[in-house]
Scaffold this active site. Sequence first.
Site, PDB file in Angstrom:
ATOM      1  N   LYS A   1      36.410  47.532  35.096  1.00 32.11           N
ATOM      2  CA  LYS A   1      37.207  46.319  34.898  1.00 32.11           C
ATOM      3  C   LYS A   1      38.051  46.096  36.158  1.00 32.11           C
ATOM      4  CE  LYS A   1      39.742  43.051  32.932  1.00 32.11           C
ATOM      5  NZ  LYS A   1      39.164  41.695  32.831  1.00 32.11           N
TER       6      LYS A   1
ATOM      7  N   CYS B   1      39.519  35.319  39.230  1.00 33.62           N
ATOM      8  CA  CYS B   1      40.008  35.420  37.843  1.00 33.62           C
ATOM      9  C   CYS B   1      40.600  34.079  37.413  1.00 33.62           C
ATOM     10  CB  CYS B   1      41.070  36.497  37.684  1.00 33.62           C
ATOM     11  SG  CYS B   1      41.681  36.483  35.976  1.00 33.62           S
TER      12      CYS B   1
ATOM     13  N   LYS C   1      33.546  38.785  44.303  1.00 28.16           N
ATOM     14  CA  LYS C   1      33.128  38.093  43.077  1.00 28.16           C
ATOM     15  C   LYS C   1      33.608  36.661  43.158  1.00 28.16           C
ATOM     16  CE  LYS C   1      32.172  38.193  38.380  1.00 28.16           C
ATOM     17  NZ  LYS C   1      32.536  39.251  37.452  1.00 28.16           N
TER      18      LYS C   1
ATOM     19  N   ASN D   1      31.574  34.370  38.329  1.00 28.29           N
ATOM     20  CA  ASN D   1      32.540  34.686  37.290  1.00 28.29           C
ATOM     21  C   ASN D   1      32.380  33.648  36.176  1.00 28.29           C
ATOM     22  OD1 ASN D   1      34.894  35.669  35.938  1.00 28.29           O
ATOM     23  ND2 ASN D   1      35.796  36.217  37.911  1.00 28.29           N
TER      24      ASN D   1
HETATM   25  O1  RRO Z   1      40.738  39.499  32.575  1.00 26.63           O
HETATM   26  C1  RRO Z   1      40.349  38.308  32.528  1.00 26.63           C
HETATM   27  O2  RRO Z   1      40.924  37.434  31.864  1.00 26.63           O
HETATM   28  C2  RRO Z   1      39.175  37.871  33.288  1.00 26.63           C
HETATM   29  C3  RRO Z   1      38.971  38.141  34.615  1.00 26.63           C
HETATM   30 BR1  RRO Z   1      40.095  39.265  35.609  1.00 26.63          BR
HETATM   31  C4  RRO Z   1      37.868  37.576  35.294  1.00 26.63           C
HETATM   32  O3  RRO Z   1      37.644  37.767  36.497  1.00 26.63           O
HETATM   33  N1  RRO Z   1      37.057  36.761  34.589  1.00 26.63           N
HETATM   34  C5  RRO Z   1      37.238  36.507  33.268  1.00 26.63           C
HETATM   35  O4  RRO Z   1      36.459  35.754  32.670  1.00 26.63           O
HETATM   36  N2  RRO Z   1      38.314  37.068  32.639  1.00 26.63           N
END
Ligand code: RRO
Length: 309
Positions: A44, A128, A162, A191
């Site tokens: 993660k 993100c 990413k 993503n």
């Molecule tokens: O943790 C999240 O809310 C999240 C991340 Br870091 C990401 O890069 N992509 C996503 O769909 N959720």
Amino acid sequence: MNLSTELGGYKLSNCFMNASGPLCTTEKELNDLGKSSAGLFISKSATEQEREGNPSPRYVDTPWGSINSMGLPNKGYLFYAEQARQLAKYKKPFFISVSGMSLEENVKMIQHLSQIDEISAIELNLSCPNLPGKPQTAYDFTQTEIVLEKIMPLCSKPLGVKLPPYFDIIHFHQMAEILNQYPLRFVTCINSIGNALVIDSDKEEVVIKPKDGFGGIGGDYIKPTALANVRQFYTLLKKDIDVVGCGGIRSGVDAFEHILCGASVVQLGTILMQEGVSAFDRIAQELQEIMQKKGYQNLLDFKGKLKSL
Ligand code: RRO
């Protein structure tokens, strides 16, 4: 049928890995990925400090995929560095995803992680979508260049980024031009599609709690956008930057399509949440059956060979 491939200088027994996010936060989840048939695995996205993330419900399955606004819940980068040492016993590459809350935080984490032998590579998450008040870095081209300019010289591990989905041809060109300046080893496309809204019409309300229901969507909704991004970056990036495909892969056909567009490795996101690590076996089996029917022995027999009309 041979599913072997390479990424970041590592030889992989097969082309499947988890997307950073689903089932890769805790020690148990990482060990399950280590034991699974995935060719490599990734953590993660990590921040400097451990984070609780956003309030629940923050992930919901939908008929066509999923919506999430997890808000970067993770155990902090030092935890994943320590895990890397333990996970080395699985004898396959382990990547750490890094998503600092600032450039300084990314610098600090990447400098530290670069020193740890058991970490195979780093995926820098520039996309993100779920941090209230924080834009996705990779939608800001100037900032992306500032970040890479600073981080690339400090990172002694193979580094990938990413990316979020892009939707305009000029944006693919602009981003590829930036990425091509650096010794990146891979880009991961894509993503989740950020800030979508899934609603429950019976209840007349949103389905996730954070950000008034806005979140990143994954799964079937996003496969065509993911394929477009894989194809564009495969075509536009210099040949030593590999493309990792992510988005809407829940069958062998989906994996085949990503590889046909140019992906060297493919990631499972929503389907991993829904089905668990057995999805790797099933989808690999389905991909092999497709290859057998088509008379392909290796991924290189069709990788990137999508035909135009
Ligand atoms: O943790 C999240 O809310 C999240 C991340 Br870091 C990401 O890069 N992509 C996503 O769909 N959720």
